[in-house]
Scaffold this active site. Sequence first.
Site: not given
Length: 537
Positions: A19-20, A22, A27, A135
Amino acid sequence: MPYRYLGQQIAKYRVTRLLGVGAFAWVYEAIDQDLEIPVALKILRPEFAGLADAESRFRREAALAARLRHRNIVTVRDVGAADGVVFVAMDLLPLTLGRRLALTYRLPESECVRVGIDVASALAIAHEGGIIHRDIKPDNILLATNGDAVVADFGLARALTGTASVSATNQVLGTPHYFSPEQARGHELDGRSDLYSLGVTLYRAATGQLPFEGDDWYAVAREHIESTPVAPREQVPELTPEYDAIVMRLLSKRPEHRFATATQLVDALASLPSAPAHRSGASLPRMGSHTVDAFRPQASRFLGTWTAVTGLLLVITATAWWQSGRTAANDVLATAEAPDSTLLFSDTTLFSPSATIPPLDLLADSVDTNAATQMPEPARQRPRPPRLDLLAPDSAQIYVDNRLVGTGRWTGEHSAANRVAIRAVLPNAPTSCDAAILDTVVRLVAGDRVTVELPVRSCVGLMLDIQPRDARLTFTPLDGGHFVELRADTTTGYLLPVGRYAVNISAPRCITISDTLTVRRGANGAPNTIWRRMSCN
């Protein structure tokens, strides 16, 4: 590489899709095989997972965040480690605010206010529990299917530092474009730092721009400390002065000049004229021990009862007056050779008891005495408004003039216009997949019916294992799309839109290879692989 976990089993979770990516974690979408439901699985990157202190802090802060229970805070379902992998399992939500802004550029003020209320509500709960997010930014704000904003990653920034805001290498943690001034200085933080970051987020959502832009980390941080941003209304004049004032207050350099608490911010946002109706009505949901009261003054019970009785009496009086007036008027009209203009006027004004009747000498010239025998002219037929038929893949979201109107297919009327912006988006596609977004503009004329096809496609990772490494690959789409050319030694992976391609692989002093390739999503979301060893002299 983040693809290393695709298709793998981690504890009770089977990883299905990336999904992503970082700075500290990857993720994935995964399947909880005990409950048979999809979850978001955040995995600590291997370079941090090998550090015992970082692992223990990550798990401790994630467990603390798991105790936060609020509809605007993502539910943490599990925290654990298996086979050297440290993970947090959370509810899977379909979209982030960051992705939404990448698709629509900016949001209407009412949607910004709704996001602000939701995020501030979540912060109020966390701050009461002694947890500072550190954050807050669009990528950490998830959007539920009902439109609610849900905050993720509480406490995880601090978990990777071991201190309030500075890492062991003196690197300030967080995202520089959303830093508070005290965060940029590396000072101790409290909840007002989160409010500043939320102010930056609301600025970005409403204007499509950040208050301070730039690629230089230190330059952006310095601007947060020293510079005053351009007011949002100077960027977008249709924003209300009240919204503008709240955002600028959140962006105050000194914490004491901002809202003292997130609860105060909820109150301020909910009182705006642009606040959603279900948020600015009788009451807002409870947040901890605080209840946000209604912002409309409440009339007393006696006054409300008296108003109802008075209204009922007026209705009864008006009805009696209307019945008697019509009887008198009809009697006269039945016996008179020509209708009397005074009686005609009285008959038509009986429907409004408060109307003022002009003097009779002014009526004689203004009323047509033949009105009783004239038939009304037929109403002029208005031009039929234009209609739009928009066709896209089933999972694609369709936007018309930056407003989400449907998924997969939408048909509806639209006012005539020279320029109507249409967009189709596959929300779950990788962020860098250009084929998943399609923008077009149409002109609509009254009476027209316009059909627009929006053939957006997702992308799949393509893994290259080509020898020799200086080989050149070309992909010619057979289903429409863009021509792609790659060198085998410049990348090991590439996102390619799904579909059929004619592939050519060539290298100096080697036999050219021509083939066809169908790019499709694998059973576990695994990338497609091209493996070739060329015959060379």
